[in-house]
Scaffold this active site. Structure first.
Site, PDB file in Angstrom:
ATOM      1  N   CYS A  66       0.676  -1.385   0.019  1.00  0.00           N
ATOM      2  CA  CYS A  66      -0.115  -0.192   0.031  1.00  0.00           C
ATOM      3  C   CYS A  66       0.779   1.309  -0.139  1.00  0.00           C
ATOM      4  CB  CYS A  66      -1.052   0.201   1.192  1.00  0.00           C
ATOM      5  SG  CYS A  66      -1.997   1.510   1.304  1.00  0.00           S
ATOM      6  N   CYS A  72      -1.203   6.493   6.713  1.00  0.00           N
ATOM      7  CA  CYS A  72      -2.462   6.001   7.319  1.00  0.00           C
ATOM      8  C   CYS A  72      -2.096   5.275   8.525  1.00  0.00           C
ATOM      9  CB  CYS A  72      -3.062   5.192   6.126  1.00  0.00           C
ATOM     10  SG  CYS A  72      -4.614   4.465   6.735  1.00  0.00           S
ATOM     11  N   CYS A  75      -2.683   0.371   9.264  1.00  0.00           N
ATOM     12  CA  CYS A  75      -1.718  -0.732   9.310  1.00  0.00           C
ATOM     13  C   CYS A  75      -0.388  -0.561  10.379  1.00  0.00           C
ATOM     14  CB  CYS A  75      -1.313  -1.323   8.003  1.00  0.00           C
ATOM     15  SG  CYS A  75      -2.715  -2.024   7.093  1.00  0.00           S
ATOM     16  N   CYS A 149      -8.194   0.486   0.013  1.00  0.00           N
ATOM     17  CA  CYS A 149      -7.446   0.042   1.271  1.00  0.00           C
ATOM     18  C   CYS A 149      -7.426  -1.454   0.979  1.00  0.00           C
ATOM     19  CB  CYS A 149      -8.398   0.363   2.418  1.00  0.00           C
ATOM     20  SG  CYS A 149      -7.825  -0.774   3.804  1.00  0.00           S
ATOM     21  N   GLN A 257     -17.860 -10.468  13.949  1.00  0.00           N
ATOM     22  CA  GLN A 257     -16.421 -10.687  13.613  1.00  0.00           C
ATOM     23  C   GLN A 257     -16.034  -9.913  12.526  1.00  0.00           C
ATOM     24  OE1 GLN A 257     -14.189 -11.556  16.006  1.00  0.00           O
ATOM     25  NE2 GLN A 257     -15.909 -12.409  17.553  1.00  0.00           N
ATOM     26  N   ASP A 353     -16.469 -13.186  25.817  1.00  0.00           N
ATOM     27  CA  ASP A 353     -15.900 -12.313  24.796  1.00  0.00           C
ATOM     28  C   ASP A 353     -16.113 -10.778  25.054  1.00  0.00           C
ATOM     29  OD1 ASP A 353     -14.848 -11.649  22.486  1.00  0.00           O
ATOM     30  OD2 ASP A 353     -16.427 -12.249  21.263  1.00  0.00           O
ATOM     31  N   CYS A 381      -9.502  -9.786  22.793  1.00  0.00           N
ATOM     32  CA  CYS A 381      -8.849  -8.770  21.849  1.00  0.00           C
ATOM     33  C   CYS A 381      -7.914  -7.903  22.334  1.00  0.00           C
ATOM     34  CB  CYS A 381      -9.968  -8.066  21.079  1.00  0.00           C
ATOM     35  SG  CYS A 381     -11.108  -6.997  22.055  1.00  0.00           S
TER      36      CYS A 381
END
Length: 423
Positions: A66, A72, A75, A149, A257, A353, A381
């Protein structure tokens, strides 16, 4: 300019090294690389730096696909070969558990890489300001204007082009546009305004002309207490997801998800745990649209899903009928509000979760009061809050049977995991 050798990567996406006995935090580097750095900020115990030149490059460094990478904020690891990314993130995951959780000899299973590491995201939030549409710069509120993206489904990239064309027709400019594209290629959109807008001068037919025929409906939202609040919705507010032989309705205001290639793997791992023993009662806290509750219902006699989001509960009850899961029941409540009921029902298994903040103290205490509780499945997470929570459970008589990193967010520092605890 100063030279530094990168020692390792840490949670958050940066590498660290030492300079003048102070830790340096440097983005977009790899372990064992020698880099020339520029100090951006000096703090009492550390420096925040940026790499100005890679002197000695890692063999695992690759050209990022990218052109917006490093500008950006989406990432962190596009410069690292994917297989090696998974190794580094797994090391960070284990190190975080050991350092924060103070748990030795953690039984770590093989990580689960994403079957596809590009075009995996089914959901996106585009930021809008003036003619700019894109994502925030890292650690900034400045918007990077993008036209593509590599993390998004192609349908969402196609929508981005249409979004640029449709936004000028709005009377007022939205600050965000959210899109969710399901596995059945149905899309819902949310347009978020700072003003209290009741309608926009385009109907569903016109929006489809710009954003594609997959658009089922779009909502108008205003920002209230830093969250989007629904004002109006035109068309259908939900879409459908198919995962294996399960089907789920997901509303624009519900959660599903994000990695469309990994959700099936996550469900299978949960199913494998329920197959191991006879379960009469199970609970799924933070149950969303029933993504795990409904599969759990195939292996447990009764399953109770607990979720505070009213739209998710409506979806979950619809999905209960859709999947003929008559032994699965959903209640709208926060996890901490259901504690007394959960203790009374005395489940043998609880699936958790939670959001990034982890489990609250009340819920942790309630888990310890359940007499029949034998197994906890903890999907996390955030490895830091996971480490904190399992440390408390281990202190109270649980043991970590296994844990594993599941790469739900390739090319980013985010770490999803599944941990099994038994009493």
């Amino acid at each position: 300019m100063m030279k530094i050798t990168v020692e390792k990567l840490i949670y958050g996406g940066k590498g660290i090294g030492k300079l003048n006995n102070k830790v340096c935090f440097i983005p977009y580097v790899l372990p064992e690389e020698e880099v020339e750095i520029e100090i951006i900020r000096e703090k009492k115990n550390f420096y925040e730096c940026t790499p100005s030149k890679i002197i000695k490059s890692s063999p695992y460094r690759k050209d990022p696909v990218c052109r917006y990478f490093t500008y950006c904020g989406g990432c962190d690891y596009l410069h690292i070969e994917y297989k090696k990314q998974v190794e580094y993130k797994n090391e960070i995951f284990v190190e975080t558990l050991q350092r924060i959780g103070k748990i030795d000899k953690i039984p770590v299973l093989e990580p689960v890489p994403s079957p596809e590491n590009l075009h995996y995201r089914n959901r996106v939030q585009f930021k809008i300001k003036g003619e700019k549409i894109g994502f925030f710069k890292k650690e900034s509120r400045e918007i990077v204007n993008i036209d593509y993206c590599y993390l998004l489904k192609e349908e969402l990239n196609n929508i981005l082009n249409g979004l640029r064309e449709v936004v000028p027709f709005f009377t007022f400019l939205p600050v965000e546009a959210h899109f969710y594209s399901s596995s059945e290629n149905q899309t819902v959109a949310k347009f978020v305004f700072f003003k209290n807008i009741k309608k926009i001068p385009l109907g569903l037919k016109h929006m489809k002309a710009f954003l594609g025929d997959s658009l089922e409906g779009f909502g108008i939202y205003t920002v209230k207490d830093n969250f989007p609040k629904k004002i109006n919705f035109i068309g259908s507010p939900f879409v459908y997801e198919t995962v294996g032989d399960y089907r789920f309705r997901v509303s624009a205001d519900s959660f599903f998800q994000v990695n469309r290639f990994q959700v099936g793997n996550l469900i299978k791992l949960v199913e494998e745990e329920l197959k191991k023993e006879k379960i009469s009662v199970a609970f799924d806290l933070y149950s969303g649209v029933g993504t795990f509750s409904i599969p759990m219902g195939r292996y447990a006699e009764k399953v109770f899903g607990v979720e505070i989001n009213p739209y998710a509960v409506q979806d979950a009850n619809h999905n209960r009928k859709l999947n003929k899961a008559s032994n699965v029941f959903f209640q709208r409540a926060s996890a901490s509000d259901i504690n007394r009921f959960m203790v009374k029902k005395n489940p043998q298994l609880v699936l958790l979760d939670p959001p990034r903040t982890g489990i609250d103290e009340k819920t942790l205490d309630a888990l310890l009061q359940i007499k029949n509780l034998r197994k906890i499945i903890y999907i996390s997470c955030n490895p830091a809050t996971l480490a904190r929570d399992i440390s408390k459970l281990v202190e109270k008589g649980f043991s970590v049977v296994s844990t594993r990193f599941i790469d739900m967010f390739p090319h980013t520092y985010h770490i999803e995991s599944l941990t099994i605890l038994e009493k």
